[in-house]
Design an enzyme around this catalytic site. Structure first.
Site, PDB file in Angstrom:
ATOM      1  N   ARG A  15      34.094  52.141  36.124  1.00  0.00           N
ATOM      2  CA  ARG A  15      34.416  50.788  35.659  1.00  0.00           C
ATOM      3  C   ARG A  15      34.168  49.787  36.778  1.00  0.00           C
ATOM      4  O   ARG A  15      33.166  49.068  36.775  1.00  0.00           O
ATOM      5  CB  ARG A  15      35.867  50.725  35.163  1.00  0.00           C
ATOM      6  CG  ARG A  15      36.129  49.526  34.223  1.00  0.00           C
ATOM      7  CD  ARG A  15      36.403  48.228  34.927  1.00  0.00           C
ATOM      8  NE  ARG A  15      37.598  48.268  35.751  1.00  0.00           N
ATOM      9  CZ  ARG A  15      37.988  47.277  36.546  1.00  0.00           C
ATOM     10  NH1 ARG A  15      37.262  46.168  36.644  1.00  0.00           N
ATOM     11  NH2 ARG A  15      39.078  47.387  37.295  1.00  0.00           N
ATOM     12  N   ASP A  16      35.025  49.750  37.778  1.00  0.00           N
ATOM     13  CA  ASP A  16      34.851  48.800  38.876  1.00  0.00           C
ATOM     14  C   ASP A  16      33.623  49.149  39.707  1.00  0.00           C
ATOM     15  O   ASP A  16      32.903  48.269  40.172  1.00  0.00           O
ATOM     16  CB  ASP A  16      36.106  48.806  39.759  1.00  0.00           C
ATOM     17  CG  ASP A  16      36.522  47.389  40.160  1.00  0.00           C
ATOM     18  OD1 ASP A  16      35.767  46.452  39.888  1.00  0.00           O
ATOM     19  OD2 ASP A  16      37.614  47.234  40.735  1.00  0.00           O
ATOM     20  N   TYR A 143      47.464  45.492  34.652  1.00  0.00           N
ATOM     21  CA  TYR A 143      46.933  44.847  35.855  1.00  0.00           C
ATOM     22  C   TYR A 143      47.514  43.435  35.980  1.00  0.00           C
ATOM     23  O   TYR A 143      47.567  42.694  34.980  1.00  0.00           O
ATOM     24  CB  TYR A 143      45.418  44.686  35.759  1.00  0.00           C
ATOM     25  CG  TYR A 143      44.584  45.851  36.226  1.00  0.00           C
ATOM     26  CD1 TYR A 143      44.529  46.193  37.575  1.00  0.00           C
ATOM     27  CD2 TYR A 143      43.798  46.570  35.331  1.00  0.00           C
ATOM     28  CE1 TYR A 143      43.725  47.236  38.009  1.00  0.00           C
ATOM     29  CE2 TYR A 143      42.987  47.611  35.752  1.00  0.00           C
ATOM     30  CZ  TYR A 143      42.966  47.940  37.100  1.00  0.00           C
ATOM     31  OH  TYR A 143      42.172  48.974  37.528  1.00  0.00           O
ATOM     32  N   GLU A 145      46.026  40.661  37.565  1.00  0.00           N
ATOM     33  CA  GLU A 145      44.785  40.237  38.220  1.00  0.00           C
ATOM     34  C   GLU A 145      45.046  39.100  39.207  1.00  0.00           C
ATOM     35  O   GLU A 145      45.798  38.174  38.931  1.00  0.00           O
ATOM     36  CB  GLU A 145      43.770  39.777  37.161  1.00  0.00           C
ATOM     37  CG  GLU A 145      42.409  39.444  37.748  1.00  0.00           C
ATOM     38  CD  GLU A 145      41.445  38.886  36.726  1.00  0.00           C
ATOM     39  OE1 GLU A 145      40.246  38.797  37.058  1.00  0.00           O
ATOM     40  OE2 GLU A 145      41.886  38.542  35.612  1.00  0.00           O
ATOM     41  N   THR A 178      42.289  41.443  44.216  1.00  0.00           N
ATOM     42  CA  THR A 178      41.057  41.248  43.448  1.00  0.00           C
ATOM     43  C   THR A 178      39.905  40.740  44.297  1.00  0.00           C
ATOM     44  O   THR A 178      38.752  41.156  44.110  1.00  0.00           O
ATOM     45  CB  THR A 178      41.324  40.279  42.281  1.00  0.00           C
ATOM     46  OG1 THR A 178      42.395  40.794  41.492  1.00  0.00           O
ATOM     47  CG2 THR A 178      40.095  40.101  41.420  1.00  0.00           C
ATOM     48  N   HIS A 206      45.477  48.359  44.251  1.00  0.00           N
ATOM     49  CA  HIS A 206      44.035  48.341  43.980  1.00  0.00           C
ATOM     50  C   HIS A 206      43.378  47.445  45.034  1.00  0.00           C
ATOM     51  O   HIS A 206      43.504  46.228  44.990  1.00  0.00           O
ATOM     52  CB  HIS A 206      43.820  47.787  42.563  1.00  0.00           C
ATOM     53  CG  HIS A 206      42.384  47.674  42.135  1.00  0.00           C
ATOM     54  ND1 HIS A 206      41.831  48.499  41.181  1.00  0.00           N
ATOM     55  CD2 HIS A 206      41.402  46.811  42.501  1.00  0.00           C
ATOM     56  CE1 HIS A 206      40.578  48.148  40.975  1.00  0.00           C
ATOM     57  NE2 HIS A 206      40.284  47.123  41.771  1.00  0.00           N
ATOM     58  N   HIS A 208      40.213  45.891  47.447  1.00  0.00           N
ATOM     59  CA  HIS A 208      38.795  45.581  47.617  1.00  0.00           C
ATOM     60  C   HIS A 208      38.506  45.403  49.099  1.00  0.00           C
ATOM     61  O   HIS A 208      39.402  45.133  49.902  1.00  0.00           O
ATOM     62  CB  HIS A 208      38.391  44.345  46.820  1.00  0.00           C
ATOM     63  CG  HIS A 208      38.142  44.641  45.371  1.00  0.00           C
ATOM     64  ND1 HIS A 208      36.872  44.826  44.860  1.00  0.00           N
ATOM     65  CD2 HIS A 208      38.991  44.816  44.340  1.00  0.00           C
ATOM     66  CE1 HIS A 208      36.961  45.093  43.559  1.00  0.00           C
ATOM     67  NE2 HIS A 208      38.235  45.090  43.217  1.00  0.00           N
TER      68      HIS A 208
END
Length: 519
Positions: A15-16, A143, A145, A178, A206, A208
């Site tokens: 997905r990501d 989530y 976001e 995000t 999560h 990044h």
């Protein structure tokens, strides 16, 4: 006890990770990756797609869901869904999946400027989506976001959302950085605030990697007490990517002492498969999975490993289905050579080892690394033919290859201090070279041997810059012998082998081990 914590791993490569620029997995590739992640690697959950992307994506999700259902993994597949009434939920349910990762807004800016709604309106919409999902038999993870910006700029909004949703039937609340803006201090502090304010709730983190801090942020989030982390194979993902699976697993096991269900021995294989499918090459220095990360280059390191594994750390290559290597090049010491010879089962005495070491250092000035596959050819070249050209020396040569014209060669050699030069054309570059050489020899009334066989031996591995060994078989005065030489260019290797042959003839030193009587 802290040491007994088990961390849940959610992989979002499909997905990501597929949001990496230029990456698109085919349906069968996705099924293959899901199988590797769940069946072999033993990740806990896999986020496989976003709802409503395309008809092709829907069919891919269907295939993955069919495979997961057959193999008992359907509850481990998750699909990103949106707060859009029941549209996303129906798409997910129709595809055969059972878990939705619902994307709500975790910052006031996203809520206000993207949705153009008040926090109260968005909260109500999220609750409706959660209830609809439950009515359809879907489990819900949520989530938040842009949560990282929310904690920086609009913490009250984040807490308002959590206060309104904490008692809803949500299995996990997922805290995404995000835009990859957090530093480790913030990641740890913000996660601690969430956990302290909402004890008993399962939080995922999560990360990044925009500031190259994803793994460090995961470390602090886990220390703060989050129960799950999101990763991608090879760190794939939009912009600078996500937290890489391999680095996170090593961090969890070695630095935190926590447990996972991951089978470390399968990490490298999965990484290479995803590299092939994605087309995104793994950097040579990528921790755990890069080609060079278990290769010692400096001779002092090989020496230390030989004596007491002095340059080992906890990241033993065998853990990850790999093995340690010792580079062969200009930085090599005797210990590097010995380690590689041992790996090949070759035993040499002190003098021979010294000669091979000297040759590898010489070759290393031309090429960064000599591979293990090339080592036997180097040993053969050194021990069987030596490296001393005395009586006859190659001073210069030029080879010309032009489309539509015959190759030509000009050679200049020295014979006992006198210089000779000739030019000739031939059917190939080496043929032209040999004709020019033998022109010189015939002008001097010197006998020349007959070329019986010409063999090029290429090491396995498919590297275009590998050293190749050229072996030439000669016939002279009723006897046959061979000379061989090594170079990246096979024609240059053949020229070197020819010079060895001429010096052997000049000195009358044709080694008995290299020739046989003709019938």
């Amino acid at each position: 006890m802290q040491e007994s914590r088990k961390i849940e791993i959610m992989d979002t490569t499909l997905r990501d990770g597929e949001q990496t620029s230029g990456v698109s997995f085919a349906a069968q590739e996705k099924v293959s990756v899901v199988s590797l992640l769940l069946d072999e690697l033993k990740v806990d959950r896999v986020e496989i797609a976003s709802a409503r992307v395309s008809e092709g994506e829907f069919k891919s999700v269907q295939k993955m869901a069919q495979w997961a259902t057959t193999h008992g993994y359907i509850d481990k597949l998750e699909v990103l869904g949106f707060v859009d009434g029941t549209t996303s939920l129906e798409w997910i349910a129709k595809a055969g999946c059972k878990v939705v990762n619902l994307l709500s807004k975790g910052s006031l800016k996203h809520c206000t400027y993207q949705l153009r709604k008040s926090p109260e309106q968005h909260l109500e919409d999220v609750k409706k989506s959660i209830n609809s999902a439950c009515e359809m038999g879907l489990k819900v993870n949520l989530y938040l976001e842009d949560w990282s910006n929310g904690m920086r700029d609009s913490k009250d909004y984040v807490f308002k959302m959590m206060d309104g949703l904490k008692d809803e039937p949500v299995t996990r609340f997922m805290l995404p950085d995000t835009l990859g803006i957090l530093n480790p201090d913030e990641a740890g502090r913000f996660c601690s605030e969430m956990i302290e304010r909402y004890p008993g709730i399962h939080f995922d983190f999560h990360a990044h990697n925009d500031y190259d801090l994803a793994v460090a942020n995961v470390y602090e989030a886990l220390k703060a007490g989050v129960k799950g982390v999101h990763v991608t194979v090879n760190g794939l993902g939009e912009r600078a990517g996500n937290a890489p699976l391999t680095s996170v697993i090593a961090l969890i096991h070695d630095h935190l002492g926590f447990k996972t269900n991951i089978d470390e021995s399968k990490l490298y294989n999965v990484s290479k498969v995803v590299e092939s499918y994605s087309g995104v090459r793994i950097p040579n220095n990528k921790p755990l999975i890069g080609d060079n990360v278990f290769t010692q280059v400096a001779g002092i390191h090989a020496d230390g490993d030989k004596k007491k594994n002095l340059y080992f750390n906890d990241l033993l290559p065998e853990r990850f289905g790999r093995y340690r290597e010792y580079a062969l090049g200009k930085n090599s010491g005797r210990s590097n050579i010995v380690k590689n010879l041992e790996a090949l089962g070759i035993e040499l005495d002190e003098e021979a080892t010294s000669k091979v070491t000297a040759r590898i250092i010489e070759l290393g000035d031309k090429k960064e690394v000599v591979s293990l596959d090339e080592l036997p050819y180097i040993v053969s070249d050194v021990l069987k033919n030596g490296n001393d050209f005395k009586e006859i020396q190659m001073l210069n040569y030029s080879l010309t290859l032009t489309d539509g014209l015959r190759p030509t060669a000009t050679v200049k050699i020295g014979i006992k201090g006198k210089v000779y030069q000739e030019t000739a054309a031939g059917e190939g570059q080496y043929h032209a070279f040999s004709k020019a050489m033998f022109k010189i020899y015939r002008s001097l009334n010197k006998p020349v041997p007959e070329l019986i066989d010409y063999e090029v031996v290429i090491p396995p591995g498919g590297k275009t810059n590998a050293y190749v060994q050229t072996v030439i078989t000669w016939k002279f005065e009723g006897k046959v012998f061979k000379t061989r030489a090594l170079d990246i260019d096979q024609t240059v290797a053949a020229i070197k082998a020819t010079m060895k042959m001429l010096n052997m003839l000049e000195s009358g030193n044709i080694p008995k081990m290299n020739y046989m009587e003709l019938p």
